[in-house]
Motif scaffolding. Structure first.
Motif, PDB file in Angstrom:
ATOM      1  N   ILE A   1       4.738  12.078   1.190  1.00 61.38           N
ATOM      2  CA  ILE A   1       4.478  11.328  -0.022  1.00 61.38           C
ATOM      3  C   ILE A   1       3.638  10.148   0.430  1.00 61.38           C
ATOM      4  O   ILE A   1       4.051   9.384   1.316  1.00 61.38           O
ATOM      5  N   THR A   2       2.446  10.022  -0.133  1.00 61.63           N
ATOM      6  CA  THR A   2       1.528   8.989   0.334  1.00 61.63           C
ATOM      7  C   THR A   2       0.700   8.447  -0.815  1.00 61.63           C
ATOM      8  O   THR A   2       0.484   9.128  -1.815  1.00 61.63           O
ATOM      9  N   ARG A   3       0.279   7.237  -0.660  1.00 62.77           N
ATOM     10  CA  ARG A   3      -0.651   6.603  -1.599  1.00 62.77           C
ATOM     11  C   ARG A   3      -1.724   5.971  -0.722  1.00 62.77           C
ATOM     12  O   ARG A   3      -1.422   5.233   0.202  1.00 62.77           O
ATOM     13  N   LEU A   4      -2.981   6.286  -1.000  1.00 65.29           N
ATOM     14  CA  LEU A   4      -4.071   5.870  -0.124  1.00 65.29           C
ATOM     15  C   LEU A   4      -4.977   4.836  -0.795  1.00 65.29           C
ATOM     16  O   LEU A   4      -5.205   4.899  -1.999  1.00 65.29           O
ATOM     17  N   ASP A   5      -5.516   3.929   0.026  1.00 61.29           N
ATOM     18  CA  ASP A   5      -6.500   2.982  -0.490  1.00 61.29           C
ATOM     19  C   ASP A   5      -7.888   3.617  -0.450  1.00 61.29           C
ATOM     20  O   ASP A   5      -8.029   4.794  -0.089  1.00 61.29           O
ATOM     21  N   ASP A   6      -8.907   2.864  -0.806  1.00 59.85           N
ATOM     22  CA  ASP A   6     -10.265   3.400  -0.859  1.00 59.85           C
ATOM     23  C   ASP A   6     -10.769   3.893   0.497  1.00 59.85           C
ATOM     24  O   ASP A   6     -11.630   4.765   0.571  1.00 59.85           O
ATOM     25  N   ALA A   7     -10.226   3.347   1.583  1.00 63.09           N
ATOM     26  CA  ALA A   7     -10.626   3.754   2.930  1.00 63.09           C
ATOM     27  C   ALA A   7      -9.776   4.916   3.459  1.00 63.09           C
ATOM     28  O   ALA A   7      -9.939   5.341   4.594  1.00 63.09           O
ATOM     29  N   GLY A   8      -8.851   5.428   2.617  1.00 62.77           N
ATOM     30  CA  GLY A   8      -8.015   6.553   3.024  1.00 62.77           C
ATOM     31  C   GLY A   8      -6.798   6.163   3.844  1.00 62.77           C
ATOM     32  O   GLY A   8      -6.154   7.020   4.446  1.00 62.77           O
ATOM     33  N   GLN A   9      -6.446   4.883   3.847  1.00 67.64           N
ATOM     34  CA  GLN A   9      -5.289   4.402   4.595  1.00 67.64           C
ATOM     35  C   GLN A   9      -4.054   4.376   3.704  1.00 67.64           C
ATOM     36  O   GLN A   9      -4.140   3.991   2.535  1.00 67.64           O
ATOM     37  N   PRO A  10      -2.879   4.763   4.249  1.00 63.61           N
ATOM     38  CA  PRO A  10      -1.638   4.736   3.464  1.00 63.61           C
ATOM     39  C   PRO A  10      -1.274   3.314   3.043  1.00 63.61           C
ATOM     40  O   PRO A  10      -1.459   2.369   3.822  1.00 63.61           O
ATOM     41  N   THR A  11      -0.766   3.175   1.821  1.00 63.54           N
ATOM     42  CA  THR A  11      -0.441   1.842   1.302  1.00 63.54           C
ATOM     43  C   THR A  11       1.024   1.655   0.920  1.00 63.54           C
ATOM     44  O   THR A  11       1.396   0.564   0.482  1.00 63.54           O
ATOM     45  N   LEU A  12       1.852   2.675   1.061  1.00 62.65           N
ATOM     46  CA  LEU A  12       3.278   2.475   0.772  1.00 62.65           C
ATOM     47  C   LEU A  12       3.856   1.518   1.804  1.00 62.65           C
ATOM     48  O   LEU A  12       3.540   1.604   2.990  1.00 62.65           O
ATOM     49  N   THR A  13       4.706   0.600   1.347  1.00 63.70           N
ATOM     50  CA  THR A  13       5.349  -0.327   2.281  1.00 63.70           C
ATOM     51  C   THR A  13       6.829   0.002   2.390  1.00 63.70           C
ATOM     52  O   THR A  13       7.426   0.576   1.466  1.00 63.70           O
ATOM     53  N   LEU A  14       7.411  -0.383   3.506  1.00 64.33           N
ATOM     54  CA  LEU A  14       8.840  -0.176   3.695  1.00 64.33           C
ATOM     55  C   LEU A  14       9.623  -0.916   2.623  1.00 64.33           C
ATOM     56  O   LEU A  14      10.577  -0.375   2.048  1.00 64.33           O
ATOM     57  N   GLU A  15       9.217  -2.142   2.312  1.00 63.79           N
ATOM     58  CA  GLU A  15       9.926  -2.938   1.307  1.00 63.79           C
ATOM     59  C   GLU A  15       9.879  -2.264  -0.064  1.00 63.79           C
ATOM     60  O   GLU A  15      10.887  -2.229  -0.782  1.00 63.79           O
TER      61      GLU A  15
END
Length: 100
Positions: free
Chosen positions: A7-21
């Motif tokens: 399960i992932t959410r990516l930014d415009d550069a393709g980097q994962p943006t989900l945080t542990l918090e």
């Protein structure tokens, strides 16, 4: 062999943006999940312990680990009910659900 999904959410550069918090806050609202900072397993007398961030789904008398790692949540699909739950979680987090 079980397939692993994330399960992932990516930014415009393709980097994962989900945080542990963010994940801890979400799973805290789910009454059938428990957070653990390690996961243990045993097979043929061999015991193993993996440190990390695990959201353990309590289902049908067992537990299914959803592991947060580097901005993504990983889960092995062992049964169709796990697939359904993983898709639901992805939708709630406004994230993608992909094999990987």
């Amino acid at each position: 062999m079980n397939k692993r999904y994330k399960i992932t959410r990516l930014d415009d550069a393709g980097q994962p943006t989900l945080t542990l918090e963010e994940c801890q806050a979400f799973f805290a609202t789910q009454p059938d999940f428990v957070y653990m900072d390690s996961f243990g397993a045993a097979q043929d007398g061999v015991q193993m312990k993996i440190s990390g961030h695990f959201f353990m789904w309590q289902v049908e008398g067992g537990q299914v680990p959803f592991r947060f790692y580097e901005g993504e949540i990983y889960v092995a699909i062992t049964h169709p009910v796990v697939l359904d739950r993983a898709i639901h979680i992805a939708e709630c987090l406004e994230a993608l659900y992909i094999e990987g």
